[in-house]
Design a protein around this motif. Sequence first.
Motif, PDB file in Angstrom:
ATOM      1  N   THR A  43       0.897  -1.151  -0.107  1.00 27.26           N
ATOM      2  CA  THR A  43      -0.011   0.065  -0.102  1.00 27.26           C
ATOM      3  C   THR A  43       0.868   1.391  -0.159  1.00 27.26           C
ATOM      4  O   THR A  43       1.956   1.184   0.525  1.00 27.26           O
ATOM      5  CB  THR A  43      -0.892   0.111   1.128  1.00 27.26           C
ATOM      6  N   SER A  46      -1.586   3.424   4.160  1.00 26.30           N
ATOM      7  CA  SER A  46      -2.677   2.427   4.887  1.00 26.30           C
ATOM      8  C   SER A  46      -3.641   3.146   5.361  1.00 26.30           C
ATOM      9  O   SER A  46      -4.530   2.391   6.194  1.00 26.30           O
ATOM     10  CB  SER A  46      -1.854   1.567   5.857  1.00 26.30           C
ATOM     11  N   ASN A  86      -5.037  -1.755  -2.691  1.00 30.11           N
ATOM     12  CA  ASN A  86      -4.097  -2.286  -1.934  1.00 30.11           C
ATOM     13  C   ASN A  86      -3.925  -3.746  -2.310  1.00 30.11           C
ATOM     14  O   ASN A  86      -5.048  -4.358  -2.690  1.00 30.11           O
ATOM     15  CB  ASN A  86      -4.560  -2.061  -0.585  1.00 30.11           C
ATOM     16  N   TRP A 124      -7.433  -0.525   6.151  1.00 25.72           N
ATOM     17  CA  TRP A 124      -6.862   0.018   4.762  1.00 25.72           C
ATOM     18  C   TRP A 124      -7.857  -0.678   3.518  1.00 25.72           C
ATOM     19  O   TRP A 124      -7.416  -0.798   2.410  1.00 25.72           O
ATOM     20  CB  TRP A 124      -5.563  -0.174   4.731  1.00 25.72           C
TER      21      TRP A 124
END
Length: 649
Positions: A43, A46, A86, A124
């Motif tokens: 990521t 986050s 992500n 996240w």
Amino acid sequence: MYKLTIVFIISICYTLAYPQDTLYTPIDIPVRTGDSLAADLYTTNSATPKPVIFIQTPYNKATYRAVSYLVDWDDSTGFWNFVHYNFVIMDWRGFYASAHAASAGYDRGLDGYDAIEWIASQTWCNGDVGTYGGSALGDIQFKTAKHQPPHLVCAAPWIKDLKLDYFNYYYGGDYMKEHTESHEVLGFLTTDLILAHPRQDIWWTLAEMLSDYPESIAVPLLMLSGWYDHFPTQVLEDFHEFVARSDPTVRAKHKLIMGPWTHSEVGKLEQGELEFPDAVGYDAVYAKLFFDHYLRGVANGYESVPVIQYFQMGTNEWRTASDWYAIDRDIDTLYLHPGGELLWSGPSTGTHYDSFAYDPRNPSPAYGGPRFNPTIPDLRVGPWDQRDSVEARSDVLIFSTPVLDESLEITGPVYALLYVSSNRLDTDFSVRLCDVYPDGRSIIQNMAIRRMRFRSSYSSEELMTPGEVYSILIEIQDIALTFLAGHRIRLIVSSSCYPHYDINLNNGGDMYTPGDTMIAMNKVHFDATHPSALILPVVGEGTEIAEKNIQMPDKYEISCYPNPFNESISIKIDFRSFSNNFYNSGLEKLHAQAGIGLDVYDINGRLAFSDRQGCLSIQGRDACLYRWEPKKSLTSGIYFVKIKSGSNI
């Protein structure tokens, strides 16, 4: 080693230059067994919840770390889009950083379920998860989706078929030695287990039954494979089953891409010694469209993407279809003739055959084709010239057409019908299909084999009578290929293709155990009585196989699963258990299987179901598979299955 060294040096340099700026953060994901599985979160921020693309790998998640240093974090045009997604990459239970959680026989699909639900609960993640990956990384996606994690939105299982069946390890009844041993090296199975079941016994029946679960798939799939991959026919079969049998809400959402790719070079320019520029990066384009549509809700037109996209090699263009088995095809037959000719004219009169000596101590080598061996870095896989490695040997027969005046387009499974004999109790016959270029290169497209003791049935053995002529039908996997004008079509016949397939010792004894080897004098017959032929699925005008009288079988097998059933039932007609005299020739067998009709009656003789479309999902496996989904108003009771071929019932 050279490539590994380069990556290692680059990763060190980037680490020294940017010690704090890493995309990945090691995380531990708890699962229901009380273990934690090791993963990396990729990521750029986050604190921002995003949809997550989840990858489960047995090949070491750390290998992604070095490559991540080379990624442009701000580039959202490709698949590895860290602006909008992500990524989580997790080591399988029992592998690498998750080795501590090894548990023999545990369903790793449950780990996938637990990981997805844990990921969805993190700050996240916005609650939407998709899965991605090929081969083993595709297999685990099927196993995960089977359990229907609530936060799994979509899955992209690539270069992998669904079912674990006999033909994944015993093609034509012959042990796929190199393929299976490679899986053992990678830690997926033990060869002892596979070798303990060289016949299609109840163990294989159970394995296939337990791994056949399209009804459990409730998310859209983007499947992908290649014509030079291990099992394109099985991938096509499984996709057909997902469209027919998965949750009704997603049946119309599945897509399939079949490219000109080998197993390990999807999306690359070079495939063997050929190049396919129109297929470069095609995989990444549609992976991005797929995930953007389902995980981000982007109106990118993905819904209008054709159900099936396939690459027609030769003309090198993408084609589309709504149903692979509904493509308008004819059957075209090329007959083997004396002098190594392969002609459209009927078989020659008189008695004709060619012979060769097959020595198990010096087998014909596998060179190119759908091989798999990760321990050999420069393994020849895919389309390679056969002239020096195979055709120059004395243990092969070569049959070629004249130079083609017009291009010939084939799309589907190819069959070699051979009339053969041997001076031994058992032997193998293998074939290679080649496209011969104007410059003389004989480029292999695929290969196949048949073990003679399994010529009638894969579940029981029947040794040969030396000198007796038998007909065998050898299936070559599905392909989409245009033999261009100026090219020739070639069939290479031998008795081995080692180590892709294991050798036959020719002694008629126990298989895959040490024993005396015998040189076999093997013959291929081709005349009016023994019309050996290459059978092609031609798009456009072809020469259809003429109907002939078909005799009743001495025995047959019809299986129904599940039984009892509720919403659907699979009805399978197994031709492997039919005796030889059911057909006068393998050609009749092929024709009969395409024309089988099925009726189901209730106990009072009322028709409950009828299918006259033929065996659309047989795909050359000597079996027809029908799917019946009765109306909910159907009453419980006993139902009778009636199979009809021509006037035979």
